[in-house]
Scaffold this active site. Structure first.
Site, short mmCIF file in Angstrom:
data_model
loop_
_atom_site.label_atom_id
_atom_site.label_comp_id
_atom_site.label_asym_id
_atom_site.label_seq_id
_atom_site.Cartn_x
_atom_site.Cartn_y
_atom_site.Cartn_z
N ARG A 1 0.82 -1.22 0.00
CA ARG A 1 0.00 0.00 0.00
C ARG A 1 0.85 1.27 0.00
O ARG A 1 0.45 2.30 -0.55
CB ARG A 1 -0.95 -0.02 1.21
CG ARG A 1 -2.04 1.07 1.18
CD ARG A 1 -3.05 0.84 2.30
NE ARG A 1 -4.21 1.72 2.19
CZ ARG A 1 -4.36 2.85 2.89
NH1 ARG A 1 -3.42 3.25 3.74
NH2 ARG A 1 -5.44 3.59 2.73
N ILE B 1 -7.03 7.80 -1.01
CA ILE B 1 -6.95 6.35 -1.02
C ILE B 1 -7.79 5.88 0.17
O ILE B 1 -7.65 6.39 1.28
CB ILE B 1 -5.48 5.86 -0.91
CG1 ILE B 1 -5.40 4.33 -0.95
CG2 ILE B 1 -4.79 6.41 0.31
CD1 ILE B 1 -3.96 3.80 -1.02
N SER B 2 -8.70 4.95 -0.07
CA SER B 2 -9.69 4.58 0.94
C SER B 2 -9.05 3.85 2.13
O SER B 2 -7.98 3.24 2.01
CB SER B 2 -10.77 3.68 0.33
OG SER B 2 -11.50 4.36 -0.65
N GLN B 3 -9.74 3.90 3.26
CA GLN B 3 -9.36 3.15 4.45
C GLN B 3 -9.20 1.66 4.08
O GLN B 3 -10.04 1.09 3.38
CB GLN B 3 -10.48 3.32 5.48
CG GLN B 3 -10.33 2.52 6.75
CD GLN B 3 -11.62 2.53 7.56
OE1 GLN B 3 -12.69 2.79 7.01
NE2 GLN B 3 -11.53 2.24 8.83
N PRO B 4 -8.14 1.01 4.53
CA PRO B 4 -7.92 -0.40 4.16
C PRO B 4 -9.12 -1.30 4.47
O PRO B 4 -9.47 -2.16 3.65
CB PRO B 4 -6.69 -0.80 4.99
CG PRO B 4 -5.96 0.49 5.21
CD PRO B 4 -7.02 1.54 5.33
#
Length: 217
Positions: A41, A67-70
């Site tokens: 990531r 970038i979205s939360q994992p």
């Protein structure tokens, strides 16, 4: 810190991310967990933010996007129930992180990004890291990528007030789409199946995504 030590540190952080943020919250699909353990990531965030790459929140990537939360990425992938032979459309390439995960999980990925600079940067990163089963283009994500339809699954990483009709049209019969639906203040992550040509919806959880916009907006 030398390059090897930094690499080992990122690997340790990535394993902790999977264990504490994702598996501990109920994501069980072994293929999703394996992909998230493998995809770096930190390569998909701006260099100045790489120290925060494995934290439990979104990060800015430029052009007003994130970038979205994992965890939310893992939830979306698990509910899509991807097969190794699937052809998948992604709407909202962003930095290419979810694109890379999709590339590990299915046969072909077609990803559309509204911002040309993000599309070009994501494509370069994906190529550098060896993800060869991905096509990226800049364009209006609401229109999908009809030349390669129908798709087995569609992942939408931007919110729409209702199910985007052009995207639903590009879903094969029996296919799955996951998308944030609703106004900015009350979005729902929905899993939508195409059954007899009509949408069958299941609400998964509340969420917050950037809006799904066209090129001129």
């Amino acid at each position: 810190m030398d390059i090897q030590s930094q690499s080992d540190s990122f690997e340790t952080q990535r394993e902790k991310m999977v264990q504490t943020q994702i598996a501990a919250r109920g994501v069980r699909d072994p293929r999703v967990l394996a992909a998230m353990r493998e995809v770096p990531r930190h390569e998909f965030v701006p260099e100045l933010l790489r120290g925060h790459a494995y934290e439990d929140h979104p990060l800015p990537i430029g052009a007003g996007q994130t970038i979205s939360q994992p965890y939310i990425v893992a939830v979306m992938l698990e509910h899509l129930a991807l097969q190794a032979t699937d052809r998948v459309l992604e709407v909202g390439t962003g930095s290419g992180y979810a694109t890379a995960l999709l590339a590990r999980l299915c046969a072909e990925v077609y990803s559309v990004e509204r911002h040309t600079e993000l599309a070009e940067s994501a494509e370069a990163t994906l190529m550098r890291l060896g993800y060869s089963n991905v096509k990226v283009r800049a364009g209006d994500g609401r229109l999908g990528w009809p030349e390669y339809a129908p798709f087995d699954a569609i992942l939408v990483s931007a919110a729409s007030p209702e199910i985007p009709s052009a995207l639903f049209t590009q879903l094969r019969e029996g296919g799955r789409m996951i998308a944030p639906i609703g106004p900015p203040e009350s979005q729902e992550l929905q899993l939508i199946r195409k059954v007899n040509g009509k949408p069958e919806k299941r609400v998964l959880e509340g969420c917050r995504f950037v809006p799904l916009l066209g090129n001129s907006e």
